[in-house]
Design a protein around this motif. Structure first.
Motif, mmCIF file in Angstrom:
data_model
loop_
_atom_site.group_PDB
_atom_site.id
_atom_site.type_symbol
_atom_site.label_atom_id
_atom_site.label_comp_id
_atom_site.label_asym_id
_atom_site.label_seq_id
_atom_site.Cartn_x
_atom_site.Cartn_y
_atom_site.Cartn_z
ATOM 1 N N ASP B 107 0.849 -1.192 0.000
ATOM 2 C CA ASP B 107 0.000 0.000 0.000
ATOM 3 C C ASP B 107 0.883 1.241 0.000
ATOM 4 O OD1 ASP B 107 -2.487 -1.190 0.056
ATOM 5 O OD2 ASP B 107 -2.368 -1.540 2.212
ATOM 6 N N ASN B 108 0.252 2.403 -0.260
ATOM 7 C CA ASN B 108 1.051 3.610 -0.100
ATOM 8 C C ASN B 108 1.264 3.872 1.394
ATOM 9 O OD1 ASN B 108 -1.132 5.282 0.918
ATOM 10 N ND2 ASN B 108 -1.913 5.282 -1.180
ATOM 11 N N ALA B 109 2.243 4.720 1.692
ATOM 12 C CA ALA B 109 2.671 4.900 3.082
ATOM 13 C C ALA B 109 1.515 5.273 4.006
ATOM 14 C CB ALA B 109 3.755 5.965 3.143
ATOM 15 N N LYS B 110 0.645 6.162 3.514
ATOM 16 C CA LYS B 110 -0.435 6.641 4.375
ATOM 17 C C LYS B 110 -1.425 5.528 4.699
ATOM 18 C CE LYS B 110 -3.914 10.134 4.364
ATOM 19 N NZ LYS B 110 -4.522 11.083 3.439
ATOM 20 N N LEU B 112 -0.873 2.328 4.634
ATOM 21 C CA LEU B 112 -0.206 1.353 5.489
ATOM 22 C C LEU B 112 -0.254 1.788 6.954
ATOM 23 C CD1 LEU B 112 1.657 -1.126 5.949
ATOM 24 C CD2 LEU B 112 3.573 0.313 5.328
ATOM 25 N N MET B 113 0.102 3.064 7.188
ATOM 26 C CA MET B 113 0.073 3.574 8.560
ATOM 27 C C MET B 113 -1.333 3.521 9.133
ATOM 28 S SD MET B 113 2.531 6.869 8.589
ATOM 29 C CE MET B 113 3.707 6.999 7.284
ATOM 30 N N LEU B 210 1.260 13.261 7.423
ATOM 31 C CA LEU B 210 0.687 12.955 6.107
ATOM 32 C C LEU B 210 -0.779 13.334 6.044
ATOM 33 C CD1 LEU B 210 2.165 9.535 5.013
ATOM 34 C CD2 LEU B 210 2.371 11.720 3.850
#
Lengths: 164, 215
Positions: B107-110, B112-113, B210
């Protein structure tokens, strides 16, 4: 079958390992942490590899997993001071002709980038790797406009760090 | 500033030659090493959170407590609360597993977080549920003591407190149980917040950064 997959993965990673090393250079300060993060990224890449269907280039896929690991999953084991030996290898300036002003400038820039937050570092990293804003935005999960705005803010931040 | 960043970019792209180079074998060895990622720790700690409260019941002194509950006339309440507790626990385990499966480094970083923090939230609700349960059981016990004719015998003490005013004794017992309940709940709560506070500090900070971008 698994043996084939292992072999294929390690060969591809061996060819593209520079990307991972560069992420490690930006996010860690000494050799131990560098190797530590490299290993963690390798493990995450290997875990995700069966899901990699070759829709994108191996390297593009690597950027995402490597950065995700550095910003989200990796916990620095200890706060460490850069060692002289490591610094001289990782931050040696590669200016073609020796130019003291340029070298000094580059050194200051590297130091400034090191002081940024995790997310900012990711943006700078992708920027330095010559990725366009669409790709930067997609990797981080923000809009393209926001990626531009954020990059401008980072430029200002760097300016403040360089000229306090 | 633009010039300096361009200068940096040029230098950065020439860096390749200085980077360390690992051999095929070195990388091959790495893929079998154990991960130390945050997600893994959250997973382990959460499993512990699910197991520990149940293991405590296996300690002999705690089993004796079951007898105390019966003597206080609270046996039925105990059975009902156990049924409720275990169904809720099962529900949470299922939820937690579902969330855990959603976490993907692709997934993109956001995202995922956000998924990691969502997993965290599921466990948070579970812990709040457990803490309330502990506290409520202490309160119920206090009420049981208050309503019981002979609390000392019910609590398993063989002797009679002859010189003490029974009302005073009862009040002291009830107060002790309530205070104990508050203390235990608070201590457990503190341990829990410290554990995840440290583990998720960095992640929370990055996620906020983000998220603020997209408002």
């Amino acid at each position: 079958m698994t043996k084939d997959l292992e072999h294929q993965f390690v060969t591809e990673l061996e060819c593209n390992q520079n990307i991972v090393h560069k992420v490690c250079t930006l996010y860690t300060n000494d050799r131990d942490s560098h190797n530590d993060l490299f290993q963690e990224i390798t493990i995450q890449l290997w875990k995700a590899y069966p899901k990699f269907r070759g829709e994108s280039k191996f390297s593009t896929w690597m950027y995402r997993v490597a950065l995700n690991t550095a910003i989200t999953l990796y916990r620095k084991s200890k706060k460490s001071i850069p060692t002289q030996d490591y610094e001289s290898v990782m931050f040696k300036i590669t200016a073609d002709e020796y130019d003291p002003t340029e070298e000094q400038q580059l050194k200051l820039m590297y130091n400034a980038v090191k002081q940024l937050g995790d997310v900012d570092k990711a943006l700078v990293f992708l920027y330095l790797e010559d990725k366009d804003y669409r790709e930067i935005a997609e990797t981080l999960g923000i809009s393209e406009v926001n990626a531009r705005v954020k990059m401008n803010r980072i430029k200002n931040k760097l300016k403040t760090i360089l000229n306090p | 500033m633009m010039d300096e960043l361009e200068l940096l970019k040029r230098d950065w792209q020439k860096k390749d030659k200085q980077l360390p180079q690992l051999s095929f074998d070195e990388i091959y060895k790495m893929i079998w090493k154990k991960s130390s990622s945050v997600v893994k720790w959250i997973f382990f700690i959460s499993i512990m959170e699910f197991l520990v409260p149940h293991l405590i019941y296996l300690v002999p002194s705690m089993s004796k407590n079951l007898a105390v509950w019966k003597d206080l006339g609270l046996g039925n309440i105990l059975v009902i609360s156990n049924v409720v507790q275990y169904s809720v626990v099962l529900f949470f385990i299922f939820q937690f597993y579902k969330r855990y499966r959603e976490i993907s480094t692709l997934d993109n970083a956001k995202k995922l977080m956000s998924n990691i923090l969502k997993t965290r939230k599921t466990v948070k609700y579970y812990v709040i549920f457990c803490l309330s349960l502990i506290f409520i059981s202490f309160i119920v016990m206090a009420v049981g003591i208050y309503l019981n004719e002979d609390p000392m015998t019910a609590l398993g003490y063989g002797y009679k407190a002859e010189n003490i005013n029974p009302d005073k004794l009862k009040t002291t017992l009830v107060a002790t149980v309530v205070v104990l309940g508050v203390v235990v709940t608070l201590v457990m709560g503190c341990i829990y917040f410290l554990l995840y506070g440290i583990l998720l500090k960095k992640l929370n900070k990055n996620y906020k950064e983000l998220k603020e971008m997209d408002i």
